[in-house]
Design a protein around this motif. Sequence first.
Motif, PDB file in Angstrom:
ATOM      1  N   GLU A  35     -45.465   6.237 -20.813  1.00 57.24           N
ATOM      2  CA  GLU A  35     -44.363   5.304 -21.049  1.00 57.24           C
ATOM      3  C   GLU A  35     -43.055   6.066 -21.226  1.00 57.24           C
ATOM      4  OE1 GLU A  35     -46.390   1.822 -23.637  1.00 57.24           O
ATOM      5  OE2 GLU A  35     -46.308   3.804 -24.588  1.00 57.24           O
ATOM      6  N   ILE A  36     -41.964   5.489 -20.736  1.00 56.98           N
ATOM      7  CA  ILE A  36     -40.638   6.087 -20.923  1.00 56.98           C
ATOM      8  C   ILE A  36     -40.216   5.893 -22.373  1.00 56.98           C
ATOM      9  CG2 ILE A  36     -38.187   5.929 -20.323  1.00 56.98           C
ATOM     10  CD1 ILE A  36     -39.063   5.052 -17.516  1.00 56.98           C
ATOM     11  N   THR A  37     -39.815   6.980 -23.032  1.00 56.60           N
ATOM     12  CA  THR A  37     -39.288   6.876 -24.390  1.00 56.60           C
ATOM     13  C   THR A  37     -37.768   7.007 -24.404  1.00 56.60           C
ATOM     14  OG1 THR A  37     -39.646   9.244 -24.792  1.00 56.60           O
ATOM     15  CG2 THR A  37     -41.392   7.716 -25.500  1.00 56.60           C
ATOM     16  N   GLN A  38     -37.219   7.741 -23.432  1.00 55.67           N
ATOM     17  CA  GLN A  38     -35.764   7.872 -23.359  1.00 55.67           C
ATOM     18  C   GLN A  38     -35.362   8.392 -21.990  1.00 55.67           C
ATOM     19  OE1 GLN A  38     -34.042  10.026 -26.596  1.00 55.67           O
ATOM     20  NE2 GLN A  38     -31.972   9.587 -25.942  1.00 55.67           N
ATOM     21  N   ARG A  39     -34.216   7.900 -21.529  1.00 53.97           N
ATOM     22  CA  ARG A  39     -33.617   8.380 -20.286  1.00 53.97           C
ATOM     23  C   ARG A  39     -32.291   9.023 -20.608  1.00 53.97           C
ATOM     24  NH1 ARG A  39     -35.656   5.329 -15.101  1.00 53.97           N
ATOM     25  NH2 ARG A  39     -34.548   6.993 -14.086  1.00 53.97           N
ATOM     26  N   TYR A  40     -31.952  10.043 -19.851  1.00 53.35           N
ATOM     27  CA  TYR A  40     -30.630  10.661 -19.927  1.00 53.35           C
ATOM     28  C   TYR A  40     -29.970  10.473 -18.571  1.00 53.35           C
ATOM     29  CZ  TYR A  40     -31.713  12.834 -24.378  1.00 53.35           C
ATOM     30  OH  TYR A  40     -32.017  13.049 -25.687  1.00 53.35           O
ATOM     31  N   GLY A  41     -29.330   9.326 -18.412  1.00 50.79           N
ATOM     32  CA  GLY A  41     -28.689   9.010 -17.136  1.00 50.79           C
ATOM     33  C   GLY A  41     -29.675   9.046 -15.996  1.00 50.79           C
ATOM     34  N   LEU A  47     -41.239  11.034 -21.391  1.00 52.41           N
ATOM     35  CA  LEU A  47     -42.400  10.148 -21.314  1.00 52.41           C
ATOM     36  C   LEU A  47     -43.391  10.478 -22.421  1.00 52.41           C
ATOM     37  CD1 LEU A  47     -42.784  10.772 -17.532  1.00 52.41           C
ATOM     38  CD2 LEU A  47     -42.099   8.609 -18.497  1.00 52.41           C
ATOM     39  N   SER A  48     -44.153   9.459 -22.820  1.00 54.08           N
ATOM     40  CA  SER A  48     -45.068   9.629 -23.925  1.00 54.08           C
ATOM     41  C   SER A  48     -46.305   8.774 -23.746  1.00 54.08           C
ATOM     42  CB  SER A  48     -44.322   9.228 -25.200  1.00 54.08           C
ATOM     43  OG  SER A  48     -45.159   8.733 -26.188  1.00 54.08           O
ATOM     44  N   ALA A  49     -47.336   9.152 -24.475  1.00 56.20           N
ATOM     45  CA  ALA A  49     -48.512   8.309 -24.667  1.00 56.20           C
ATOM     46  C   ALA A  49     -48.524   7.921 -26.140  1.00 56.20           C
ATOM     47  CB  ALA A  49     -49.789   9.069 -24.312  1.00 56.20           C
ATOM     48  N   GLY A  50     -48.585   6.643 -26.423  1.00 47.91           N
ATOM     49  CA  GLY A  50     -48.724   6.190 -27.801  1.00 47.91           C
ATOM     50  C   GLY A  50     -47.491   6.263 -28.668  1.00 47.91           C
ATOM     51  N   GLY A  51     -46.304   6.359 -28.087  1.00 46.54           N
ATOM     52  CA  GLY A  51     -45.080   6.296 -28.877  1.00 46.54           C
ATOM     53  C   GLY A  51     -44.557   7.617 -29.411  1.00 46.54           C
ATOM     54  N   TYR A  52     -45.224   8.727 -29.145  1.00 49.27           N
ATOM     55  CA  TYR A  52     -44.712  10.043 -29.537  1.00 49.27           C
ATOM     56  C   TYR A  52     -43.347  10.228 -28.876  1.00 49.27           C
ATOM     57  CZ  TYR A  52     -44.981  15.134 -30.356  1.00 49.27           C
ATOM     58  OH  TYR A  52     -44.750  16.414 -30.758  1.00 49.27           O
ATOM     59  N   HIS A  53     -42.464  11.043 -29.439  1.00 45.44           N
ATOM     60  CA  HIS A  53     -41.129  11.170 -28.847  1.00 45.44           C
ATOM     61  C   HIS A  53     -41.163  11.605 -27.392  1.00 45.44           C
ATOM     62  CE1 HIS A  53     -41.185  15.558 -29.540  1.00 45.44           C
ATOM     63  NE2 HIS A  53     -41.606  15.267 -30.771  1.00 45.44           N
ATOM     64  N   HIS A  54     -41.990  12.575 -27.049  1.00 43.67           N
ATOM     65  CA  HIS A  54     -42.278  12.862 -25.642  1.00 43.67           C
ATOM     66  C   HIS A  54     -43.371  13.905 -25.505  1.00 43.67           C
ATOM     67  CE1 HIS A  54     -39.423  16.203 -26.228  1.00 43.67           C
ATOM     68  NE2 HIS A  54     -39.755  16.689 -25.049  1.00 43.67           N
ATOM     69  N   HIS A  55     -44.220  13.659 -24.536  1.00 44.00           N
ATOM     70  CA  HIS A  55     -45.230  14.623 -24.127  1.00 44.00           C
ATOM     71  C   HIS A  55     -44.774  15.341 -22.852  1.00 44.00           C
ATOM     72  CE1 HIS A  55     -47.894  11.958 -26.583  1.00 44.00           C
ATOM     73  NE2 HIS A  55     -48.306  13.148 -26.994  1.00 44.00           N
ATOM     74  N   ILE A  56     -44.039  14.606 -22.021  1.00 43.01           N
ATOM     75  CA  ILE A  56     -43.562  15.156 -20.749  1.00 43.01           C
ATOM     76  C   ILE A  56     -42.080  14.862 -20.604  1.00 43.01           C
ATOM     77  CG2 ILE A  56     -43.734  15.045 -18.228  1.00 43.01           C
ATOM     78  CD1 ILE A  56     -46.652  14.207 -18.576  1.00 43.01           C
ATOM     79  N   GLY A  57     -41.326  15.891 -20.280  1.00 48.28           N
ATOM     80  CA  GLY A  57     -39.922  15.735 -19.908  1.00 48.28           C
ATOM     81  C   GLY A  57     -39.802  16.025 -18.430  1.00 48.28           C
ATOM     82  N   LEU A  58     -39.019  15.221 -17.735  1.00 47.34           N
ATOM     83  CA  LEU A  58     -38.759  15.434 -16.311  1.00 47.34           C
ATOM     84  C   LEU A  58     -37.244  15.558 -16.159  1.00 47.34           C
ATOM     85  CD1 LEU A  58     -40.982  12.518 -14.946  1.00 47.34           C
ATOM     86  CD2 LEU A  58     -41.631  14.935 -15.068  1.00 47.34           C
ATOM     87  N   ASN A  59     -36.779  16.552 -15.412  1.00 49.82           N
ATOM     88  CA  ASN A  59     -35.335  16.653 -15.197  1.00 49.82           C
ATOM     89  C   ASN A  59     -35.011  17.198 -13.823  1.00 49.82           C
ATOM     90  OD1 ASN A  59     -34.291  19.554 -15.144  1.00 49.82           O
ATOM     91  ND2 ASN A  59     -35.658  19.616 -16.917  1.00 49.82           N
ATOM     92  N   THR A  60     -33.785  16.903 -13.390  1.00 57.26           N
ATOM     93  CA  THR A  60     -33.272  17.422 -12.122  1.00 57.26           C
ATOM     94  C   THR A  60     -32.044  18.306 -12.356  1.00 57.26           C
ATOM     95  OG1 THR A  60     -31.910  15.446 -11.781  1.00 57.26           O
ATOM     96  CG2 THR A  60     -34.110  15.446 -10.769  1.00 57.26           C
ATOM     97  N   TRP A  61     -31.865  18.806 -13.571  1.00 58.14           N
ATOM     98  CA  TRP A  61     -30.679  19.592 -13.907  1.00 58.14           C
ATOM     99  C   TRP A  61     -30.487  20.784 -12.989  1.00 58.14           C
ATOM    100  CZ3 TRP A  61     -32.930  19.423 -19.408  1.00 58.14           C
ATOM    101  CH2 TRP A  61     -32.629  18.186 -20.007  1.00 58.14           C
ATOM    102  N   GLU A  62     -31.551  21.449 -12.602  1.00 56.98           N
ATOM    103  CA  GLU A  62     -31.458  22.619 -11.722  1.00 56.98           C
ATOM    104  C   GLU A  62     -32.274  22.459 -10.450  1.00 56.98           C
ATOM    105  OE1 GLU A  62     -32.921  25.816 -14.082  1.00 56.98           O
ATOM    106  OE2 GLU A  62     -31.269  25.731 -15.514  1.00 56.98           O
ATOM    107  N   SER A  63     -32.791  21.261 -10.215  1.00 59.60           N
ATOM    108  CA  SER A  63     -33.783  21.135  -9.147  1.00 59.60           C
ATOM    109  C   SER A  63     -33.614  19.908  -8.257  1.00 59.60           C
ATOM    110  CB  SER A  63     -35.183  21.093  -9.775  1.00 59.60           C
ATOM    111  OG  SER A  63     -35.251  20.062 -10.751  1.00 59.60           O
ATOM    112  N   ARG A  64     -32.537  19.154  -8.409  1.00 60.10           N
ATOM    113  CA  ARG A  64     -32.378  17.932  -7.608  1.00 60.10           C
ATOM    114  C   ARG A  64     -32.486  18.259  -6.119  1.00 60.10           C
ATOM    115  NH1 ARG A  64     -27.502  14.198  -6.581  1.00 60.10           N
ATOM    116  NH2 ARG A  64     -28.584  12.258  -6.125  1.00 60.10           N
TER     117      ARG A  64
END
Length: 161
Positions: A35-41, A47-64
């Motif tokens: 589940e998405i917990t927060q987006r930065y633009g 993303l998280s399982a069970g409401g944790y702040h995040h288990h996985i972060g995905l970004n395109t800061w250096e990789s778009r």
Amino acid sequence: MTQILPPETRIGHVHLKVADIDRALAFYQGILGFEITQRYGTQAVFLSAGGYHHHIGLNTWESRRGRPPAPGTTGLYHTAILFPDRASLGAALKRIVEAGWPLEGASDHGVSEAIYLRDPDDNGVELYRDRPEAEWPRDAAGNLAMISAQLDLHALLAEAG
């Protein structure tokens, strides 16, 4: 001098560079079920399982629009996602099969059962569940004796209900 970590120490999350946030979300949220917990633009999502702040972060800061690293280079081998039980691992396998997502492999390691695949950016992903420690295989001296045997995917799918 070897530093000993407390046994409660865990790896809390993984943050991945991806080429396309929406494509990565289609995999991690749409297929795996995080589940998405927060987006930065448009450049990052947590993303998280069970409401944790995040288990996985995905970004395109250096990789778009970037390409995966070439074979034979260093980097992350895989992210391992631990499921609480066999039924939830079976349910994840069912979603993967229904989505037509290819598997790279599946193994029974004695201590765990694991499914291996790659995400849209060619990052390795292991989905697994641990067996109770009392069931872990051991040799005559009591040392851990992990294996790599074929995992029965049909039996695992049957666990999904």
